[in-house]
Each structure stands twice: as structure tokens, then as C-alpha cells.
Design an enzyme around this catalytic site. Structure first.
Site, PDB file in Angstrom:
ATOM      1  N   ASP A   1       9.124  17.942   0.337  1.00  0.00           N
ATOM      2  CA  ASP A   1       9.447  16.712   1.080  1.00  0.00           C
ATOM      3  C   ASP A   1      10.962  16.488   1.163  1.00  0.00           C
ATOM      4  O   ASP A   1      11.478  16.061   2.204  1.00  0.00           O
ATOM      5  CB  ASP A   1       8.795  15.489   0.423  1.00  0.00           C
TER       6      ASP A   1
ATOM      7  N   LYS B   1      -0.317  13.856  -4.916  1.00  0.00           N
ATOM      8  CA  LYS B   1       0.942  14.542  -5.240  1.00  0.00           C
ATOM      9  C   LYS B   1       1.331  14.395  -6.719  1.00  0.00           C
ATOM     10  O   LYS B   1       1.812  15.342  -7.327  1.00  0.00           O
ATOM     11  CB  LYS B   1       2.072  14.004  -4.359  1.00  0.00           C
TER      12      LYS B   1
HETATM   13  P1  NDP Z   1       3.500   4.860  -1.996  1.00  0.00           P
HETATM   14  O1  NDP Z   1       2.222   4.104  -1.882  1.00  0.00           O
HETATM   15  O2  NDP Z   1       3.729   5.748  -3.161  1.00  0.00           O
HETATM   16  O3  NDP Z   1       4.729   3.791  -1.972  1.00  0.00           O
HETATM   17  C1  NDP Z   1       4.732   2.730  -1.064  1.00  0.00           C
HETATM   18  C2  NDP Z   1       6.102   2.041  -1.080  1.00  0.00           C
HETATM   19  O4  NDP Z   1       6.125   1.111   0.016  1.00  0.00           O
HETATM   20  C3  NDP Z   1       6.384   1.247  -2.331  1.00  0.00           C
HETATM   21  O5  NDP Z   1       7.756   1.257  -2.591  1.00  0.00           O
HETATM   22  C4  NDP Z   1       5.923  -0.161  -1.919  1.00  0.00           C
HETATM   23  O6  NDP Z   1       6.578  -1.195  -2.623  1.00  0.00           O
HETATM   24  C5  NDP Z   1       6.380  -0.201  -0.485  1.00  0.00           C
HETATM   25  N1  NDP Z   1       5.646  -1.150   0.328  1.00  0.00           N
HETATM   26  C6  NDP Z   1       4.343  -1.086   0.678  1.00  0.00           C
HETATM   27  N2  NDP Z   1       4.023  -2.123   1.471  1.00  0.00           N
HETATM   28  C7  NDP Z   1       5.154  -2.854   1.615  1.00  0.00           C
HETATM   29  C8  NDP Z   1       5.461  -4.054   2.321  1.00  0.00           C
HETATM   30  N3  NDP Z   1       4.523  -4.705   3.029  1.00  0.00           N
HETATM   31  N4  NDP Z   1       6.720  -4.519   2.274  1.00  0.00           N
HETATM   32  C9  NDP Z   1       7.671  -3.871   1.571  1.00  0.00           C
HETATM   33  N5  NDP Z   1       7.441  -2.727   0.863  1.00  0.00           N
HETATM   34  C10 NDP Z   1       6.193  -2.241   0.889  1.00  0.00           C
HETATM   35  O7  NDP Z   1       3.622   5.632  -0.618  1.00  0.00           O
HETATM   36  P2  NDP Z   1       4.505   6.940  -0.327  1.00  0.00           P
HETATM   37  O8  NDP Z   1       5.782   6.782  -1.064  1.00  0.00           O
HETATM   38  O9  NDP Z   1       3.697   8.166  -0.551  1.00  0.00           O
HETATM   39  O10 NDP Z   1       4.749   6.846   1.254  1.00  0.00           O
HETATM   40  C11 NDP Z   1       5.615   5.865   1.789  1.00  0.00           C
HETATM   41  C12 NDP Z   1       5.761   6.092   3.289  1.00  0.00           C
HETATM   42  O11 NDP Z   1       6.412   7.323   3.560  1.00  0.00           O
HETATM   43  C13 NDP Z   1       4.411   6.151   4.025  1.00  0.00           C
HETATM   44  O12 NDP Z   1       4.524   5.427   5.215  1.00  0.00           O
HETATM   45  C14 NDP Z   1       4.234   7.619   4.332  1.00  0.00           C
HETATM   46  O13 NDP Z   1       3.482   7.816   5.496  1.00  0.00           O
HETATM   47  C15 NDP Z   1       5.685   8.068   4.531  1.00  0.00           C
HETATM   48  N6  NDP Z   1       5.869   9.498   4.258  1.00  0.00           N
HETATM   49  C16 NDP Z   1       6.309  10.297   5.288  1.00  0.00           C
HETATM   50  C17 NDP Z   1       6.512  11.636   5.083  1.00  0.00           C
HETATM   51  C18 NDP Z   1       6.984  12.486   6.212  1.00  0.00           C
HETATM   52  O14 NDP Z   1       6.929  13.720   6.101  1.00  0.00           O
HETATM   53  N7  NDP Z   1       7.491  11.902   7.284  1.00  0.00           N
HETATM   54  C19 NDP Z   1       6.256  12.282   3.774  1.00  0.00           C
HETATM   55  C20 NDP Z   1       5.830  11.348   2.753  1.00  0.00           C
HETATM   56  C21 NDP Z   1       5.627  10.000   3.013  1.00  0.00           C
HETATM   57  P3  NDP Z   1       5.979  -1.871  -3.963  1.00  0.00           P
HETATM   58  O15 NDP Z   1       6.487  -1.051  -5.105  1.00  0.00           O
HETATM   59  O16 NDP Z   1       6.527  -3.217  -3.915  1.00  0.00           O
HETATM   60  O17 NDP Z   1       4.484  -1.834  -3.835  1.00  0.00           O
END
Ligand code: NDP
Length: 341
Positions: free
Chosen positions: A161, A125
Site C-alpha cells: 500500500d 490485513k
Molecule cells: P479503518 O477502518 O482501519 O480506519 C478508518 C479511519 O477512518 C479511522 O481513522 C476512522 O477514525 C476514520 N473515520 C471513519 N469514519 C469517519 C468519519 N465519519 N469522520 C472522520 N473520520 C472517520 O479503514 P482503512 O484504514 O483500512 O481504510 C480507510 C480508507 O482508505 C477507506 O476509505 C479505504 O477504502 C481507503 N483505502 C484505499 C486504498 C487504495 O488503494 N486507494 C488502500 C487502502 C485503503 P476513528 O479512529 O475516529 O474511528
């Protein structure tokens, strides 16, 4: 911890496109019930290079892509449209596993092969944002695109989104982002889109929490041009500030919850009592956060409806058919596809 927001870089500027400039006029077709669809194969760059399909093709690119339920969702909607309107008889949606290094070539090939539209999912993206010729005004501050539309000059880029999130929250909780106090968990791509949507729709306040402070600060810097510091702030999920608003909408945009072993992204009991909890994760359908919300007696929902509405909006951008018409068929197909996984 409370982080101030500072002015920051705004994503690249380029020509604008209007979101719903469509080439196919709306029509009165019926959405019929299509027969069950066979699973869409996982294709690759070589298949794209050899592409010779004469009909109107759509695609989703990701890496990995095997888990994606976008093909059954879109193909169910297209089959329903084709039942009432022959213009859609040759439309089909495909999935391609494209590693990030191959994305530039894949986008060139898709354009040369005249794919009408493309969806982008993890990790493309943000990477694709710099490869579009025109950018929709609403997508510009997000710095990421999930939907591309073919244009003779190159790809037009959109991000659906935020629309998907806002529509899901309206339908699920009967609430608007406008005027809401929002507590957003996460600072990745999904959180970025959600934050921009909340601010652009006029939320009353936005408090963003993220595990890694540096990523939170980067997001807050990028949001600064959209909001006064009084309306938007950051905090550590380990130490929620006492003065967060009660009755907020909590939105989980972290990936914490994808696995059973993941920690909770925040302790809901440490927040002033929220109004509702929306978890963007839809697979698994029940996360620890949703279970915690249920234990507190809070309205809560997973991200399936967001997925459906972002998809229906993308199809609207490509076809001109209003998203509200195709969303029901997409929702039914998405639920059936998840049930099969
Ligand atoms: P990214 O990889 O860009 O971001 C991940 C985020 O999750 C970061 O803020 C990260 O924090 C945090 N994170 C990851 N692991 C942990 C943990 N164990 N504890 C706390 N925080 C954590 O992913 P996306 O933003 O693209 O996607 C995030 C979620 O949203 C996914 O589950 C995805 O499936 C869902 N999603 C759903 C959509 C829908 O249409 N329903 C559309 C888009 C996404 P840090 O900065 O600390 O690493």
C-alpha cells in the site's frame, strides 16, 4: 490539541524476506491487449477446500469482497502477459469472501493448494500479520500485510500500500514523499501504512489528525521508534494547530467520504494553504474533500492510482514482472470495472 509521541510496542518480529526476491526471471514479453474478461465469481471456504485447479492461482480475501475490482485488474494484466509469454498462460486471480473467523483455515488451505500469491483486504490485513512465517522489512513496522507469497515454510508477508501511495503521488502531483510536509488524516490501517511510508521515505514532517484521540495516540506510539517527536505529531481535525506547515501534502486515509452523508475529514480552509490533496477513496470517485480542494483551486486526486500501483507491485512480487509494465493494463481494467459498477 497536539499529542506528543511516545515509544510504543513494535509489531511482532520474525524472519525477514527481501521484497523482490523472485523466482521467475524478468523477460522481454509484450503486454498485449486482452479481450474483455467475464466477471470473477465470489467464492467461499468450501470452494477453497474443494480446489483442484491445476494452474497458477492467485486470490484476494476480504469480507465483504463483492465490491473488489482486484480480480479484473489482475486478470487483465495476466491476460496481457500471457499474450507474450506462455509461462503466464495458466495464471488466474480469484476472489474469496472469507469472514475473519475463517481466515486461519483459509490461509492454511491456500498454502496447501499452492496458491502462488494472496492479497488481503478489509478486515484481514492486521489479522494475517501474525500468521505469516516471514515478514518483509518494510511491512514490519506497519503491523499489517496486504500481499502474501507462497514459500515452502509458510507465507511471506508484504505490504504494498505504501508503494502504491508514493507512486500515485509521484505520478499525479510530480512530488516525492521524501522531503515533503505531510498532513495525514486518519489512524486506521491505511493511515498506518501511509505514515510508515512517509517516515521511511524521509518526509520533512508528518502531522496526523484523527477523529478518535485514543486511536491517534495508539498510532503515534507505534510510530515513535521511526521518528523523532519533532518530525511527527498528532492533532484533532476539529482544531488544527496554527503552526502546521503551508505547502503540505494532505492525504486522506479516513473512510469519511465513502458515503455522501459523511462529514469532511478536515476543513481544508482551516489549514495553511496545502500544495495538493490526495484522497485514498476511489469509489465514489469524487468526494466532498476533493470537491472542497477543487473549490480552493488545489491539485487533487482520488485513490484509484494507489489501488493500481499497490496491485502492480503485488503482481511483481509474485511474478517478477516489474510493476511499471503491468500498471497501465491494470489502470485501464480498474477504470472499466468501476464504470460498470
Ligand atoms: P479503518 O477502518 O482501519 O480506519 C478508518 C479511519 O477512518 C479511522 O481513522 C476512522 O477514525 C476514520 N473515520 C471513519 N469514519 C469517519 C468519519 N465519519 N469522520 C472522520 N473520520 C472517520 O479503514 P482503512 O484504514 O483500512 O481504510 C480507510 C480508507 O482508505 C477507506 O476509505 C479505504 O477504502 C481507503 N483505502 C484505499 C486504498 C487504495 O488503494 N486507494 C488502500 C487502502 C485503503 P476513528 O479512529 O475516529 O474511528
Amino acid at each position: 490539541m497536539s499529542l506528543p509521541i511516545r515509544p510504543g510496542r513494535s509489531p511482532a518480529s520474525r524472519a525477514s524476506v527481501s521484497t523482490l526476491e523472485t523466482q521467475i526471471p524478468d523477460s522481454k514479453f509484450q503486454i498485449t491487449n486482452p479481450p474483455p474478461l467475464s466477471p470473477s465469481p465470489v467464492l467461499d471456504l468450501a470452494a477453497l477446500a474443494a480446489w483442484a485447479r491445476p494452474g497458477t492461482s492467485l486470490a484476494v480475501l476480504g469480507h465483504p469482497i463483492r465490491h473488489s475490482i482486484s480480480p479484473p485488474m489482475h486478470n487483465a494484466a495476466l491476460a496481457g502477459l500471457a499474450g507474450g509469454d506462455p509461462r503466464f498462460a495458466d495464471w488466474e486471480y480469484f476472489r474469496f469472501d472469507i469472514p475473519p473467523t475463517d481466515l486461519p483455515r483459509a490461509l492454511e488451505l491456500l498454502h496447501a493448494r499452492r496458491f502462488r500469491g494472496v492479497n488481503l483486504t478489509v478486515p484481514h490485513k492486521v489479522l494475517a500479520f501474525d500468521r505469516v512465517a516471514h515478514i518483509d522489512d518494510a511491512a514490519r513496522p506497519v503491523g499489517a500485510v496486504n500481499t502474501l507469497r507462497w514459500h515452502a515454510d509458510g507465507w511471506e508477508g508484504f505490504n504494498t500500500d505504501g508503494y502504491g501511495l508514493a507512486t500515485a503521488i509521484r505520478e499525479t502531483f510530480g512530488r516525492e514523499l521524501a522531503g515533503a510536509d505531510v498532513i495525514l488524516l486518519g489512524a486506521g490501517g491505511a493511515a498506518r501504512g501511509a505514515a510508515v511510508e512517509c517516515l521511511q521515505r524521509g518526509c520533512a514532517s508528518l502531522a496526523v489528525a484523527n477523529r478518535t484521540a485514543a486511536n491517534l495516540e495508539a498510532l503515534l506510539r507505534d510510530l515513535a521508534p521511526l521518528a523523532a517527536a519533532s518530525r511527527c505529531r498528532g492533532f484533532s481535525p476539529a482544531e488544527p494547530p496554527r503552526d502546521l506547515p503551508a505547502g503540505a501534502l494532505v492525504i486522506n486515509a479516513t473512510s469519511a467520504g465513502l458515503r455522501d452523508s459523511d462529514p469532511l475529514p478536515v476543513d481544508l480552509g482551516a489549514l495553511p494553504r496545502p500544495a495538493a490533496v490526495y484522497d485514498m477513496i476511489y469509489n465514489p470517485p469524487q468526494t466532498r474533500l476533493l470537491a472542497a480542494a477543487a473549490a480552493l483551486g488545489l491539485p487533487a486526486a482520488n485513490g484509484l492510482d494507489m489501488l493500481v500501483h499497490q496491485g502492480a507491485r503485488a503482481l511483481e512480487i509474485w511474478s517478477g514482472v516489474p510493476a511499471a509494465r503491468t500498471a497501465p493494463a491494470m489502470a485501464a481494467a480498474a477504470r472499466a470495472a468501476l464504470g460498470r459498477q
